[in-house]
Design an enzyme around this catalytic site. Structure first.
Site, PDB file in Angstrom:
ATOM      1  N   ASP A  60     -10.561  12.153 -35.362  1.00  0.00           N
ATOM      2  CA  ASP A  60     -11.782  11.719 -34.685  1.00  0.00           C
ATOM      3  C   ASP A  60     -11.545  10.492 -33.805  1.00  0.00           C
ATOM      4  OD1 ASP A  60     -12.944  13.669 -36.248  1.00  0.00           O
ATOM      5  OD2 ASP A  60     -14.449  12.343 -37.155  1.00  0.00           O
ATOM      6  N   HIS A 205      -8.315   9.592 -38.168  1.00  0.00           N
ATOM      7  CA  HIS A 205      -8.810   9.058 -36.896  1.00  0.00           C
ATOM      8  C   HIS A 205      -7.616   8.708 -36.009  1.00  0.00           C
ATOM      9  CE1 HIS A 205     -12.241   8.544 -39.585  1.00  0.00           C
ATOM     10  NE2 HIS A 205     -13.010   8.489 -38.506  1.00  0.00           N
TER      11      HIS A 205
END
Length: 256
Positions: A60, A205
């Protein structure tokens, strides 16, 4: 006294009614039909049940010029595919990285344009379109997967997102690495390796801050899971496996 209590109760109920009317106009009521409903409806995926040794690595908040590039290098080294939930404004800053993701066979997905902490549906829908337009302008590909910011969604949001052709993607509850907190490389590694099972969706992430720990953790996670016989696939690959499993079960049931 009784009249006072009834009056106060009436005012309270009116206040509640006004709140819900206003909130529904903003399309931000935070009801949740629950995981079972959404999985059975095929609207949201958290992970899948399978006997195949596959996991999906998801990332992400990128792309980031440094960390996403390093992650892509690692994925290439281990013949691994990832699913990248892209923030539109970051894609605009790093179009060459988005193009590389696409050309190397990774799944491009939508994670809004500015990463807003908002449940306002019109705002989110506008950001989704803006991000898809950006990714399409770079690659000629329009994503059909969406992950809400921090995994926060409402029934109204899911309905609108699905209506325009997206599937919503969450992650396995036991596979949130919380790498954005920079908890230490070993903590990230242990979270993944101690919990991995077939069909998991693992949350990492690649943007939104310093992701050096994520890169170092992947350098340990990828070879270990590969040694255990796991393949690293995209979310769409997982969905395909789930569909094939369901079709097989259906054929077996009908033949009985």
């Amino acid at each position: 006294m009784k009249k006072v209590i009834l009056s106060l109760l009436g005012l309270f109920l009116i206040g509640v009614a006004i709140f819900y009317v206003n909130d529904s106009k903003n399309r931000s009521v935070s009801a949740d039909r629950g995981r079972k409903f959404y999985e059975e409806a095929g609207m949201i995926i958290w992970d899948i049940k399978t006997k195949e040794k596959v996991v999906a690595l998801t990332f992400d908040d990128g792309p980031h010029k440094k960390y996403t590039t390093e992650i892509l290098d690692l994925l290439a080294q281990y013949d691994a595919k990832g699913t990248f939930f892209i923030v539109g404004e970051q894609a605009e800053k790093n179009p060459e990285i988005v193009l590389r993701m696409y050309e190397e066979g990774h799944e491009l997905a939508n994670h809004t344009y500015t990463h807003p902490y908002s449940r306002n549906v019109p705002k989110i829908m506008k950001e989704i379109k803006q991000t898809n337009d950006t990714i399409y302008s770079i690659t000629g590909y329009a994503p059909t997967l969406f992950r809400p910011v921090e995994g926060q969604y409402t029934d109204a949001m899911i309905e609108e997102v699905v209506k325009v052709g997206f599937k919503v993607v969450m992650w396995s509850w036991h596979q949130d690495t919380e790498d954005w907190k920079n908890p230490g490389v070993n903590k990230i590694v242990n979270t993944v390796l101690e919990g991995t099972k077939e069909g998991d969706v693992i949350l990492f992430h690649d943007g939104g801050g310093n992701r050096a720990q994520t890169v170092k953790a992947l350098n340990k996670i990828l070879p270990e899971l590969q040694n255990q016989g796991y393949q690293f696939v995209t979310i769409k690959d997982l969905i395909k496996i789930k569909m094939q499993t369901n079709e097989k079960k259906s054929r077996e049931t009908n033949s009985e």
